[in-house]
Design a protein around this motif. Structure first.
Motif, mmCIF file in Angstrom:
data_model
loop_
_atom_site.group_PDB
_atom_site.id
_atom_site.type_symbol
_atom_site.label_atom_id
_atom_site.label_comp_id
_atom_site.label_asym_id
_atom_site.label_seq_id
_atom_site.Cartn_x
_atom_site.Cartn_y
_atom_site.Cartn_z
ATOM 1 N N PRO A 204 -61.853 7.316 -38.241
ATOM 2 C CA PRO A 204 -61.443 6.382 -39.308
ATOM 3 C C PRO A 204 -62.295 6.472 -40.577
ATOM 4 N N LYS A 205 -63.618 6.555 -40.429
ATOM 5 C CA LYS A 205 -64.488 6.590 -41.613
ATOM 6 C C LYS A 205 -64.319 7.897 -42.389
ATOM 7 N N SER A 206 -64.283 9.023 -41.673
ATOM 8 C CA SER A 206 -64.082 10.318 -42.348
ATOM 9 C C SER A 206 -62.719 10.358 -43.018
ATOM 10 N N ALA A 207 -61.705 9.842 -42.349
ATOM 11 C CA ALA A 207 -60.355 9.810 -42.921
ATOM 12 C C ALA A 207 -60.337 8.970 -44.197
ATOM 13 N N GLN A 208 -61.046 7.870 -44.165
ATOM 14 C CA GLN A 208 -61.122 7.004 -45.348
ATOM 15 C C GLN A 208 -61.796 7.746 -46.505
ATOM 16 N N ARG A 209 -62.919 8.426 -46.220
ATOM 17 C CA ARG A 209 -63.618 9.193 -47.265
ATOM 18 C C ARG A 209 -62.712 10.279 -47.833
ATOM 19 N N LEU A 210 -62.007 10.993 -46.964
ATOM 20 C CA LEU A 210 -61.105 12.044 -47.423
ATOM 21 C C LEU A 210 -59.970 11.470 -48.272
ATOM 22 N N ALA A 211 -59.374 10.388 -47.831
ATOM 23 C CA ALA A 211 -58.268 9.770 -48.576
ATOM 24 C C ALA A 211 -58.732 9.342 -49.964
ATOM 25 N N TYR A 212 -59.878 8.686 -50.026
ATOM 26 C CA TYR A 212 -60.403 8.253 -51.328
ATOM 27 C C TYR A 212 -60.686 9.457 -52.218
ATOM 28 N N PHE A 213 -61.249 10.514 -51.637
ATOM 29 C CA PHE A 213 -61.571 11.714 -52.401
ATOM 30 C C PHE A 213 -60.294 12.349 -52.963
ATOM 31 N N ILE A 214 -59.271 12.466 -52.118
ATOM 32 C CA ILE A 214 -58.009 13.075 -52.543
ATOM 33 C C ILE A 214 -57.388 12.283 -53.691
ATOM 34 N N ILE A 215 -57.367 10.970 -53.555
ATOM 35 C CA ILE A 215 -56.784 10.124 -54.603
ATOM 36 C C ILE A 215 -57.649 10.155 -55.864
ATOM 37 N N GLU A 216 -58.967 10.127 -55.692
ATOM 38 C CA GLU A 216 -59.887 10.122 -56.831
ATOM 39 C C GLU A 216 -59.782 11.393 -57.659
ATOM 40 N N LYS A 217 -59.540 12.531 -57.030
ATOM 41 C CA LYS A 217 -59.502 13.801 -57.748
ATOM 42 C C LYS A 217 -58.268 13.937 -58.629
ATOM 43 N N GLY A 218 -57.381 13.032 -58.498
ATOM 44 C CA GLY A 218 -56.235 13.029 -59.392
ATOM 45 C C GLY A 218 -55.111 13.937 -58.934
ATOM 46 N N GLN A 219 -54.048 13.855 -59.709
ATOM 47 C CA GLN A 219 -52.829 14.502 -59.284
ATOM 48 C C GLN A 219 -52.894 16.029 -59.301
ATOM 49 N N ARG A 220 -53.549 16.625 -60.254
ATOM 50 C CA ARG A 220 -53.536 18.081 -60.383
ATOM 51 C C ARG A 220 -54.142 18.752 -59.152
ATOM 52 N N LYS A 221 -55.369 18.372 -58.794
ATOM 53 C CA LYS A 221 -56.031 18.996 -57.643
ATOM 54 C C LYS A 221 -55.374 18.600 -56.333
ATOM 55 N N SER A 222 -54.959 17.378 -56.219
ATOM 56 C CA SER A 222 -54.285 16.928 -55.002
ATOM 57 C C SER A 222 -52.944 17.626 -54.840
ATOM 58 N N ARG A 223 -52.258 17.884 -55.927
ATOM 59 C CA ARG A 223 -50.964 18.570 -55.875
ATOM 60 C C ARG A 223 -51.144 19.998 -55.352
ATOM 61 N N ILE A 224 -52.233 20.656 -55.720
ATOM 62 C CA ILE A 224 -52.510 22.001 -55.200
ATOM 63 C C ILE A 224 -52.635 21.949 -53.677
ATOM 64 N N LEU A 225 -53.355 20.957 -53.177
ATOM 65 C CA LEU A 225 -53.500 20.784 -51.731
ATOM 66 C C LEU A 225 -52.148 20.545 -51.071
ATOM 67 N N ILE A 226 -51.378 19.663 -51.638
ATOM 68 C CA ILE A 226 -50.060 19.331 -51.080
ATOM 69 C C ILE A 226 -49.141 20.553 -51.087
ATOM 70 N N ASP A 227 -49.101 21.256 -52.212
ATOM 71 C CA ASP A 227 -48.222 22.424 -52.334
ATOM 72 C C ASP A 227 -48.636 23.536 -51.376
ATOM 73 N N THR A 228 -49.935 23.766 -51.259
ATOM 74 C CA THR A 228 -50.426 24.820 -50.363
ATOM 75 C C THR A 228 -50.131 24.472 -48.914
ATOM 76 N N LEU A 229 -50.373 23.236 -48.530
ATOM 77 C CA LEU A 229 -50.072 22.802 -47.169
ATOM 78 C C LEU A 229 -48.580 22.925 -46.882
ATOM 79 N N SER A 230 -47.765 22.503 -47.826
ATOM 80 C CA SER A 230 -46.316 22.579 -47.655
ATOM 81 C C SER A 230 -45.850 24.025 -47.505
ATOM 82 N N GLU A 231 -46.395 24.912 -48.321
ATOM 83 C CA GLU A 231 -46.016 26.328 -48.248
ATOM 84 C C GLU A 231 -46.456 26.946 -46.922
ATOM 85 N N CYS A 232 -47.646 26.602 -46.463
ATOM 86 C CA CYS A 232 -48.118 27.095 -45.160
ATOM 87 C C CYS A 232 -47.206 26.629 -44.038
#
Length: 169
Positions: free
Chosen positions: A22-50
């Motif tokens: 739970p704590k690591s997941a919370q840190r990751l979620a906050y980090f993903i949201i904090e980094k904004g849409q551009r960097k998070s979108r790269i993660l989402i797109d890459t995961l989706s393509e994989c």
């Protein structure tokens, strides 16, 4: 966090990853949201393509974007040896740390009747067909040194013996 149901859903979703509580997941979620849409979108797109393009090699079962992975399609590999491993991570480790030049077969687990993991769950019929075909002369059982890994290695030995294939551990 009680204020954002969507953020709570993201935290819950991240907890399915190995080693993420739970704590690591919370840190990751906050980090993903904090980094904004551009960097998070790269993660989402890459995961989706994989998820869309990466599947299993029809020969060794490791992950591959191709029907037959680069190791299995490499004509310079020794096709008389097959190293049976539990995970694609094991293939990566052997490739990075040894001069092994044979083929692989990835089980994606190990025999564990208590956890309801049986031979058919590990693709062992496919491996048996390769052994029966006669091209393989040596099977290397590179399973973990656990009770389940040893049971899997014993099963592999029995299978290989039926096809007169040398087994090493």
């Amino acid at each position: 966090m009680k204020s954002s149901p969507l953020l709570n859903d993201l935290i819950d979703a991240l907890q399915f990853l190995p080693g993420i509580g739970p704590k690591s997941a919370q840190r990751l979620a906050y980090f993903i949201i904090e980094k904004g849409q551009r960097k998070s979108r790269i993660l989402i797109d890459t995961l989706s393509e994989c998820l869309e393009k990466v599947s299993h090699c029809r020969s060794c079962r490791t992950f591959s974007e191709l029907e037959v992975c680069s190791i299995c399609s490499n004509e310079n590999r020794d096709r008389t040896k097959i190293c049976v491993v539990e995970s694609p991570l094991d293939v990566d480790a052997i490739e990075a740390n040894s001069d092994y030049n044979g083929l692989y077969f990835v089980l994606f687990g190990r025999l564990s009747p208590l956890d309801n993991v049986l031979a058919e769950d590990l693709g062992l019929k496919q491996l048996e067909q390769r052994l029966v075909a006669g091209e393989i002369t040596e099977l290397i059982a590179a399973t973990s040194m656990t009770m389940e890994g040893d049971a899997t290695a014993f099963f592999l030995k029995e299978m290989a013996d039926n096809s007169s294939v040398l087994v090493t551990r």
